[in-house]
Design a protein around this motif. Structure first.
Motif, PDB file in Angstrom:
ATOM      1  N   ALA A  17     -99.308   6.834  69.275  1.00 32.07           N
ATOM      2  CA  ALA A  17     -99.715   6.520  67.903  1.00 32.07           C
ATOM      3  C   ALA A  17     -98.606   5.795  67.150  1.00 32.07           C
ATOM      4  N   PHE A  21     -99.036   2.090  65.717  1.00 30.29           N
ATOM      5  CA  PHE A  21     -98.899   1.840  64.283  1.00 30.29           C
ATOM      6  C   PHE A  21     -97.883   0.733  64.036  1.00 30.29           C
ATOM      7  N   THR A  56    -105.528   4.279  65.474  1.00 24.77           N
ATOM      8  CA  THR A  56    -104.336   4.253  64.634  1.00 24.77           C
ATOM      9  C   THR A  56    -104.657   4.321  63.142  1.00 24.77           C
TER      10      THR A  56
END
Length: 186
Positions: A17, A21, A56
């Motif tokens: 993640a 991101f 995300t």
């Protein structure tokens, strides 16, 4: 079928993640730059890159609109299981996902004068994504950049709405690029 819904998310959630991101934010900060992403294996017709973006950015408080070609039971179940994002009509969506010719751009929120950040982010699934085509200028671009866009007029109209407008993320296979509302297209 149930197994497919449970699979395809981030394997190592905190690490995957955070990498995803950063990739999405890098693309937004540098319009036209194509970034490779990994970590998602969503059901078809969703690309891996679009899956990464959904995992995300979407959560239970971010309604998402699925264009007809992407509105399948398997994809709905996958999004619900992995993000909890509710499904919405275009005018209520914070995110929209689909092929360019299936997205009702005029129906998405462009924000308000008081809250320009309450606009939709449109995730456009593309057959190709390259640094050729439309010329891009603006914040995050040193001189000029180029990106294969489906057309130019819609993005010129969108930029003219600034500070209102839509933000776009283009996805193709395991790659993505972004086009924020601040970018001038010619």
């Amino acid at each position: 079928m149930q197994t497919q819904i449970l699979e395809g998310g981030f394997t190592d959630l905190p690490i995957d993640a955070s990498h995803a991101f950063r990739a999405v934010m890098t693309a937004m900060a540098r319009p036209g730059e194509i970034v490779r992403v990994t970590g998602a294996q969503p059901p078809l017709p969703l690309s891996a890159a679009a899956g990464v973006v959904v995992l995300t950015l979407c959560d239970p408080e971010t309604p998402i609109y699925l264009a007809p070609g992407h509105d399948t039971p398997q994809l709905r179940d996958w999004i619900t299981f992995h993000t909890g994002a509710p499904f919405a009509q275009p005018q209520d969506a914070m995110f929209a996902l689909g092929a360019w010719d299936e997205l009702p751009l005029a129906d998405f929120s462009t924000g308000t004068a008081e809250y320009p950040d309450r606009s939709a982010t449109v995730i456009v699934e593309s057959l190709t994504l390259s640094n050729e085509g439309a010329a891009l200028r603006g914040p995050g671009i040193k001189d000029r950049a180029a990106l294969s866009l489906p057309e130019t007029q819609a993005f010129q109209n969108n930029a003219a709405l600034f500070p209102l407008g839509l933000d776009f993320i283009f996805t193709c296979a395991d790659r993505l690029a972004a086009l924020p509302r601040t970018t001038k297209v010619s």
